[in-house]
Design a protein around this motif. Structure first.
Motif, PDB file in Angstrom:
ATOM      1  N   ARG A   1       6.242  -3.374 -22.469  1.00  0.00           N
ATOM      2  CA  ARG A   1       5.793  -4.416 -21.630  1.00  0.00           C
ATOM      3  C   ARG A   1       6.415  -4.627 -20.079  1.00  0.00           C
ATOM      4  O   ARG A   1       5.350  -4.664 -19.388  1.00  0.00           O
ATOM      5  CB  ARG A   1       5.672  -5.766 -22.188  1.00  0.00           C
ATOM      6  N   SER A   2       7.565  -4.450 -20.239  1.00  0.00           N
ATOM      7  CA  SER A   2       8.111  -4.823 -18.852  1.00  0.00           C
ATOM      8  C   SER A   2       7.753  -3.549 -17.874  1.00  0.00           C
ATOM      9  O   SER A   2       7.583  -3.820 -16.926  1.00  0.00           O
ATOM     10  CB  SER A   2       9.734  -4.611 -18.868  1.00  0.00           C
ATOM     11  N   TYR A   3       7.584  -2.219 -18.453  1.00  0.00           N
ATOM     12  CA  TYR A   3       7.171  -1.102 -17.621  1.00  0.00           C
ATOM     13  C   TYR A   3       5.585  -1.286 -17.085  1.00  0.00           C
ATOM     14  O   TYR A   3       5.285  -1.318 -15.991  1.00  0.00           O
ATOM     15  CB  TYR A   3       7.371   0.095 -18.423  1.00  0.00           C
ATOM     16  N   GLU A   4       4.915  -1.777 -18.142  1.00  0.00           N
ATOM     17  CA  GLU A   4       3.590  -1.949 -17.776  1.00  0.00           C
ATOM     18  C   GLU A   4       3.168  -3.041 -16.871  1.00  0.00           C
ATOM     19  O   GLU A   4       2.458  -3.056 -16.093  1.00  0.00           O
ATOM     20  CB  GLU A   4       2.636  -2.288 -19.180  1.00  0.00           C
ATOM     21  N   ALA A   5       4.095  -4.170 -16.809  1.00  0.00           N
ATOM     22  CA  ALA A   5       4.036  -5.288 -16.102  1.00  0.00           C
ATOM     23  C   ALA A   5       4.355  -4.970 -14.714  1.00  0.00           C
ATOM     24  O   ALA A   5       3.546  -5.183 -13.704  1.00  0.00           O
ATOM     25  CB  ALA A   5       4.947  -6.341 -16.234  1.00  0.00           C
ATOM     26  N   ARG A   6       5.324  -4.177 -14.598  1.00  0.00           N
ATOM     27  CA  ARG A   6       5.688  -3.764 -13.056  1.00  0.00           C
ATOM     28  C   ARG A   6       4.615  -2.828 -12.385  1.00  0.00           C
ATOM     29  O   ARG A   6       4.289  -3.141 -11.413  1.00  0.00           O
ATOM     30  CB  ARG A   6       6.998  -2.745 -13.287  1.00  0.00           C
ATOM     31  N   VAL A   7       4.245  -1.686 -13.393  1.00  0.00           N
ATOM     32  CA  VAL A   7       3.159  -0.781 -12.817  1.00  0.00           C
ATOM     33  C   VAL A   7       1.895  -1.723 -12.447  1.00  0.00           C
ATOM     34  O   VAL A   7       1.441  -1.254 -11.412  1.00  0.00           O
ATOM     35  CB  VAL A   7       3.026   0.348 -13.856  1.00  0.00           C
ATOM     36  N   PHE A   8       1.463  -2.203 -13.472  1.00  0.00           N
ATOM     37  CA  PHE A   8       0.024  -2.876 -13.438  1.00  0.00           C
ATOM     38  C   PHE A   8       0.094  -4.036 -12.242  1.00  0.00           C
ATOM     39  O   PHE A   8      -0.767  -3.995 -11.329  1.00  0.00           O
ATOM     40  CB  PHE A   8      -0.499  -3.294 -14.498  1.00  0.00           C
ATOM     41  N   SER A   9       1.526  -4.732 -11.847  1.00  0.00           N
ATOM     42  CA  SER A   9       1.294  -5.764 -10.981  1.00  0.00           C
ATOM     43  C   SER A   9       1.285  -4.947  -9.410  1.00  0.00           C
ATOM     44  O   SER A   9       0.620  -5.318  -8.656  1.00  0.00           O
ATOM     45  CB  SER A   9       2.339  -6.780 -11.201  1.00  0.00           C
ATOM     46  N   ALA A  10       1.924  -3.846  -9.384  1.00  0.00           N
ATOM     47  CA  ALA A  10       2.007  -3.196  -8.200  1.00  0.00           C
ATOM     48  C   ALA A  10       0.845  -2.273  -7.820  1.00  0.00           C
ATOM     49  O   ALA A  10       0.200  -2.784  -6.722  1.00  0.00           O
ATOM     50  CB  ALA A  10       3.021  -2.144  -8.214  1.00  0.00           C
ATOM     51  N   ILE A  11       0.288  -2.046  -8.843  1.00  0.00           N
ATOM     52  CA  ILE A  11      -1.211  -1.407  -8.556  1.00  0.00           C
ATOM     53  C   ILE A  11      -2.305  -2.671  -8.263  1.00  0.00           C
ATOM     54  O   ILE A  11      -3.258  -2.626  -7.314  1.00  0.00           O
ATOM     55  CB  ILE A  11      -2.015  -0.546  -9.778  1.00  0.00           C
ATOM     56  N   GLY A  12      -2.077  -3.585  -8.951  1.00  0.00           N
ATOM     57  CA  GLY A  12      -3.061  -4.827  -8.687  1.00  0.00           C
ATOM     58  C   GLY A  12      -2.771  -5.505  -7.416  1.00  0.00           C
ATOM     59  O   GLY A  12      -3.841  -5.697  -6.432  1.00  0.00           O
ATOM     60  N   ARG A  13      -1.530  -5.474  -6.760  1.00  0.00           N
ATOM     61  CA  ARG A  13      -1.526  -5.896  -5.306  1.00  0.00           C
ATOM     62  C   ARG A  13      -1.935  -4.862  -4.218  1.00  0.00           C
ATOM     63  O   ARG A  13      -2.702  -5.377  -3.473  1.00  0.00           O
ATOM     64  CB  ARG A  13       0.001  -5.959  -5.068  1.00  0.00           C
ATOM     65  N   LYS A  14      -1.530  -3.514  -4.687  1.00  0.00           N
ATOM     66  CA  LYS A  14      -2.253  -2.576  -3.811  1.00  0.00           C
ATOM     67  C   LYS A  14      -3.797  -2.655  -3.762  1.00  0.00           C
ATOM     68  O   LYS A  14      -4.510  -2.717  -2.709  1.00  0.00           O
ATOM     69  CB  LYS A  14      -1.943  -1.192  -4.216  1.00  0.00           C
ATOM     70  N   ASN A  15      -4.524  -2.705  -4.978  1.00  0.00           N
ATOM     71  CA  ASN A  15      -6.035  -2.775  -5.019  1.00  0.00           C
ATOM     72  C   ASN A  15      -6.333  -4.181  -4.262  1.00  0.00           C
ATOM     73  O   ASN A  15      -7.383  -4.019  -3.545  1.00  0.00           O
ATOM     74  CB  ASN A  15      -6.424  -3.156  -6.284  1.00  0.00           C
ATOM     75  N   ALA A  16      -5.613  -5.314  -4.347  1.00  0.00           N
ATOM     76  CA  ALA A  16      -6.406  -6.282  -3.653  1.00  0.00           C
ATOM     77  C   ALA A  16      -6.256  -6.228  -2.247  1.00  0.00           C
ATOM     78  O   ALA A  16      -7.172  -6.665  -1.586  1.00  0.00           O
ATOM     79  CB  ALA A  16      -5.546  -7.854  -4.382  1.00  0.00           C
TER      80      ALA A  16
ATOM     81  N   THR B   1       0.917  -1.171   0.119  1.00  0.00           N
ATOM     82  CA  THR B   1       0.018  -0.054   0.099  1.00  0.00           C
ATOM     83  C   THR B   1       0.844   1.027   0.069  1.00  0.00           C
ATOM     84  O   THR B   1       0.403   2.232  -0.308  1.00  0.00           O
ATOM     85  CB  THR B   1      -0.851   0.141   1.242  1.00  0.00           C
ATOM     86  N   VAL B   2       2.212   1.183   0.576  1.00  0.00           N
ATOM     87  CA  VAL B   2       2.705   2.594   0.594  1.00  0.00           C
ATOM     88  C   VAL B   2       4.181   2.405  -0.407  1.00  0.00           C
ATOM     89  O   VAL B   2       4.419   2.983  -1.261  1.00  0.00           O
ATOM     90  CB  VAL B   2       3.195   2.741   2.039  1.00  0.00           C
ATOM     91  N   GLU B   3       5.034   1.285   0.046  1.00  0.00           N
ATOM     92  CA  GLU B   3       6.393   1.430  -0.498  1.00  0.00           C
ATOM     93  C   GLU B   3       6.086   1.019  -1.992  1.00  0.00           C
ATOM     94  O   GLU B   3       6.905   1.748  -2.699  1.00  0.00           O
ATOM     95  CB  GLU B   3       7.313   0.706   0.166  1.00  0.00           C
ATOM     96  N   GLY B   4       5.452   0.253  -2.397  1.00  0.00           N
ATOM     97  CA  GLY B   4       5.451  -0.326  -3.607  1.00  0.00           C
ATOM     98  C   GLY B   4       4.861   0.865  -4.437  1.00  0.00           C
ATOM     99  O   GLY B   4       5.267   1.086  -5.861  1.00  0.00           O
ATOM    100  N   MET B   5       3.725   1.582  -3.877  1.00  0.00           N
ATOM    101  CA  MET B   5       3.322   2.557  -4.740  1.00  0.00           C
ATOM    102  C   MET B   5       4.125   3.752  -4.998  1.00  0.00           C
ATOM    103  O   MET B   5       4.100   4.317  -6.093  1.00  0.00           O
ATOM    104  CB  MET B   5       2.039   3.150  -4.179  1.00  0.00           C
ATOM    105  N   MET B   6       4.941   4.091  -4.048  1.00  0.00           N
ATOM    106  CA  MET B   6       6.066   5.168  -4.236  1.00  0.00           C
ATOM    107  C   MET B   6       6.936   4.901  -4.936  1.00  0.00           C
ATOM    108  O   MET B   6       7.551   5.672  -6.027  1.00  0.00           O
ATOM    109  CB  MET B   6       6.650   5.411  -2.575  1.00  0.00           C
ATOM    110  N   LYS B   7       7.498   3.477  -5.145  1.00  0.00           N
ATOM    111  CA  LYS B   7       8.479   3.021  -6.294  1.00  0.00           C
ATOM    112  C   LYS B   7       7.868   3.046  -7.692  1.00  0.00           C
ATOM    113  O   LYS B   7       8.602   3.802  -8.756  1.00  0.00           O
ATOM    114  CB  LYS B   7       8.945   1.744  -6.074  1.00  0.00           C
TER     115      LYS B   7
END
Ligand code: HEM
Length: 362
Positions: A91-106, A65-71
């Protein structure tokens, strides 16, 4: 929160009086705990996340919720610099960003669900989520979760960044001399002892509380000078220019996005004397009114100014005062010039390591 931090500091010092302690670990844990209570109503230790099929610990919650989103916020998409190539997949950028957002949302969905169940059991508490559910007409769960997350992340991050820089500056000069020898101390040691002196004069043997803050001008100057020299947010969120305008002598056409560089403003020699120096006294020489401390733009400005400025000021100032009231602070040897920053908000690259000595033992 401050009492918990002080107890942990005492424990760490008692267990190992000769080793420096990691300030960030202690402050971060307690601030996150407070942020969870403020946003959700509970100091949650773990939560079951459907998408992960398992319980998630508090440490993992913090990362999601915090550290991953700041990165995530400072991930660079090279296509932004070449808009005509925006059709090229990254794709590598999108994979990093979308997976971090996905984890935060979950994780956020799970946290909100857990607290909604509490509220449904009739256990109302004072929290932002409780407030939104009782007072607002929000029906969209996604919006609700996003709003609650905003408070969680904002309250857990920048206050920590600022408090760490303030304590770094206050601890910077090792000194073992009594405060009666103020005259002989280096300017930085004088700064720290001056703060202690102010606290002694105003609070005596009482513990510093929020109520004392308006009577502690030097403490306030320490806080604002830290915000100037080490602004947690160095670039303000973009502003959209709706109509042709003139800004600082420049013609800015409509539809332009403008980003204010707070760091550059605060390092401008035409605006500040010796801007690279950390000198709280600059705010006390009679040239500044209370309101002009906000000249640092550390909390932004205008309609989108920081919603938590008051909270951050209260927490950081009370904590700093209590820390100095309780201990003398000394930097780990060799850390005097460690001023590099990392991440979106200007975290110290090297977490603050300090030697603390309980005051009564001086
Ligand atoms: C020292 C600590 C803090 C600093 C330096 C800081 C700084 C900022 C800055 C620079 C902005 C952007 C303002 C602008 O665009 O003009 C902002 C926005 C915001 N801050 Fe803070 N902040 C701090 C603490 C907090 C806390 C503790 C909270 C919440 C509890 C918070 C909540 C917010 C919110 C909700 C916004 C968005 C406001 C909006 O867009 O309407 N901040 N903050």
């Amino acid at each position: 929160m401050v009492n918990n931090m002080l107890s942990t500091f005492h424990e760490l010092v008692t267990d190992d009086p000769h080793s420096p302690l990691n300030f960030r670990n202690v402050f971060r844990d307690e601030l996150y705990r407070l942020s969870l209570i403020e946003s959700l109503g509970e100091d949650v230790n773990s939560v079951y996340v459907d998408e992960f099929g398992r319980d998630v610990s508090k440490e993992e919650m913090y990362i999601a919720t915090v550290e991953g989103m700041m990165k995530c916020a400072i991930e660079i998409d090279w296509r932004d610099f070449f808009p005509y190539l925006s059709w090229v997949p990254n794709r590598s950028y999108e994979a990093r960003v979308f997976s971090a957002i996905g984890r935060k949302n979950a994780v956020m969905r799970a946290l909100v669900k857990q607290q909604k169940e509490r509220i449904a059991r009739g256990e109302a508490r004072k929290s932002y989520l409780d407030f939104l559910l009782a007072e607002s007409e929000l029906t969209d769960d996604e919006q609700l979760t996003l709003l609650v997350w905003e408070v969680l992340v904002e309250s857990a991050d920048t206050t920590l960044v600022t408090a760490e820089w303030a304590m770094y500056e206050l601890a910077k000069n090792p000194d073992k001399q009594a405060r009666q020898l103020l005259f002989f101390l280096t300017p930085r040691a004088r700064t720290r002892e001056r703060l202690y002196q102010e606290i002694r004069e105003v609070c005596g043997d009482e513990t510093v509380t929020e109520e004392h803050l308006p009577r502690l001008p030097y403490l306030n100057a320490v806080f604002h000078e830290t915000l100037r020299r080490h602004s947690a947010v160095t670039l303000l969120p973009p502003r959209f220019i709706h109509e042709d305008t003139v800004l600082a002598g420049y013609d800015v056409p409509a539809n332009t996005e403008v980003v204010v560089n707070v760091y550059a403003c605060n390092m401008n020699k035409e605006e500040w004397d010796s801007p690279e120096e950390w000198a709280p006294e600059r705010f006390l020489d009679g040239r500044f009114e209370a309101a002009s401390m906000h000249k640092t733009l550390a909390f932004g400005g205008g309609r989108r100014t920081c919603a938590g400025a008051r909270q951050a000021t209260t927490i950081a100032c009370t904590a700093m005062a209590r820390f100095v009231q309780e201990f003398t602070w000394r930097l780990r040897e060799g850390d005097e010039d460690k001023v590099d920053t990392v991440q979106l908000t200007s975290y110290k690259l090297h977490p603050l390591q300090v030697h603390l000595t309980p005051r009564e033992k001086n």
